[in-house]
Motif scaffolding. Structure first.
Motif, PDB file in Angstrom:
ATOM      1  N   GLU A 118       0.828  -1.192   0.000  1.00  0.00           N
ATOM      2  CA  GLU A 118       0.000   0.000   0.000  1.00  0.00           C
ATOM      3  C   GLU A 118       0.866   1.248   0.000  1.00  0.00           C
ATOM      4  N   PHE A 119       0.323   2.348  -0.529  1.00  0.00           N
ATOM      5  CA  PHE A 119       1.102   3.580  -0.630  1.00  0.00           C
ATOM      6  C   PHE A 119       1.470   4.118   0.756  1.00  0.00           C
ATOM      7  N   ARG A 120       0.667   3.782   1.766  1.00  0.00           N
ATOM      8  CA  ARG A 120       0.935   4.282   3.109  1.00  0.00           C
ATOM      9  C   ARG A 120       2.175   3.668   3.731  1.00  0.00           C
ATOM     10  N   ARG A 121       2.660   2.581   3.170  1.00  0.00           N
ATOM     11  CA  ARG A 121       3.830   1.914   3.734  1.00  0.00           C
ATOM     12  C   ARG A 121       5.081   2.789   3.662  1.00  0.00           C
ATOM     13  N   CYS A 122       5.091   3.754   2.740  1.00  0.00           N
ATOM     14  CA  CYS A 122       6.277   4.610   2.625  1.00  0.00           C
ATOM     15  C   CYS A 122       6.521   5.397   3.909  1.00  0.00           C
ATOM     16  N   PHE A 123       5.457   5.731   4.645  1.00  0.00           N
ATOM     17  CA  PHE A 123       5.631   6.425   5.926  1.00  0.00           C
ATOM     18  C   PHE A 123       6.234   5.483   6.965  1.00  0.00           C
ATOM     19  N   PRO A 147       3.690   3.744  -4.073  1.00  0.00           N
ATOM     20  CA  PRO A 147       4.383   4.000  -2.801  1.00  0.00           C
ATOM     21  C   PRO A 147       5.819   4.463  -2.996  1.00  0.00           C
ATOM     22  N   SER A 185      11.864  -0.978   3.001  1.00  0.00           N
ATOM     23  CA  SER A 185      11.036  -1.147   1.806  1.00  0.00           C
ATOM     24  C   SER A 185      11.417  -2.419   1.058  1.00  0.00           C
TER      25      SER A 185
END
Length: 257
Positions: free
Chosen positions: A7-12, A194, A231
């Motif tokens: 998910e794109f939120r994983r970058c945080f 992400p 990541s």
């Protein structure tokens, strides 16, 4: 190789992991960052050949940083000499140099593709007294051939994606350089959202780190290394045994076999 779509939120979460890695081995990270910056600066001072030399040796230097990130996130004690692991361990040295050679080719390709803008930037870097017109060239290209500029930027993005995960794939998973490059490209394309958001945050943090005479990079390098390693774990879901690479590679394949 099992490539996950995250998910794109994983970058945080990646940046949070990078900060945790930095705090857990603060002294070692600061020393490693200083060595890394000095190596890059000294190589970069060499007129015109500095950039190719940096690209050649970056995978070897990144190996030490990635090993430190691995240790920091798995509760192990990092050591300053880990920065030289890529140079000292014969299992790593030759494949990493081959990967570095591929990076040199990719960099030269980008310099040729972005000519004459790349030439103006090189003049500004190595010939500060010369008359450079980088801004004028960029504006001219953007006005006369915006589609061509977009295609050039897209090609640059593809090259960056091809090398983003190549070093950890080679070190932790034992892939050959070409396989690592192709797998990295596939993984980045599969997780473009992400990683794209992560790249935007990295650019913003790099601008902030440039203040205070660039001392912020002593923090940024460890945080970004830890975030990149986090990541890598997220995207590739490597083998569960989280030992240091020398032992971990026994689970996969020793380089050079």
């Amino acid at each position: 190789m099992n490539i996950q779509t995250v998910e794109f939120r994983r970058c945080f979460a990646w940046l949070g992991a990078g900060w945790y890695a930095f705090k857990s081995n603060l002294g070692a990270w600061l020393a490693l960052s200083i060595v890394f910056l000095l190596a890059v600066m000294l190589l970069g001072m060499l007129p015109f050949i500095g950039i190719p030399l940096i690209m050649l040796f970056v995978p070897l230097l990144l190996t030490g940083l990635l090993v430190t990130a691995h240790k920091s996130l798995t509760g192990s004690l990092a050591q300053v000499e880990d920065i030289l692991l890529g140079f000292n361990d014969e299992r790593f040295r030759q494949p990493l140099l081959l990967l570095g050679g591929a990076m040199v080719v990719g960099t030269l390709f980008l310099l040729v593709m972005f000519y004459p803008l790349s030439w103006e930037l090189l003049k500004a870097s190595y010939l500060p007294g010369s008359d450079t017109q980088a801004n004028a060239v960029l504006l001219e290209v953007a006005e006369t051939s915006p589609l061509g500029l977009l295609l050039q930027l897209g090609m640059a993005g593809v090259i960056l994606m091809a090398f983003f995960y190549a070093t950890p794939l080679l070190v932790f998973e034992g892939l050959e350089p070409l396989d690592a490059i192709m797998t990295s490209l596939q993984a980045c394309l599969k997780n473009a959202v992400p990683l794209g958001l992560f790249a935007i945050m990295v650019v913003g943090l790099a601008i902030l780190a440039a203040f205070a005479f660039g001392l912020g990079y002593l923090v940024l390098i460890p945080v970004l290394t830890g975030a990149s390693y986090a990541s890598f774990r997220d995207v590739f879901d490597p083998v569960e045994n989280a030992n240091p690479p020398q032992e971990h590679r026994g689970q996969a394949r020793v380089i050079g076999e």
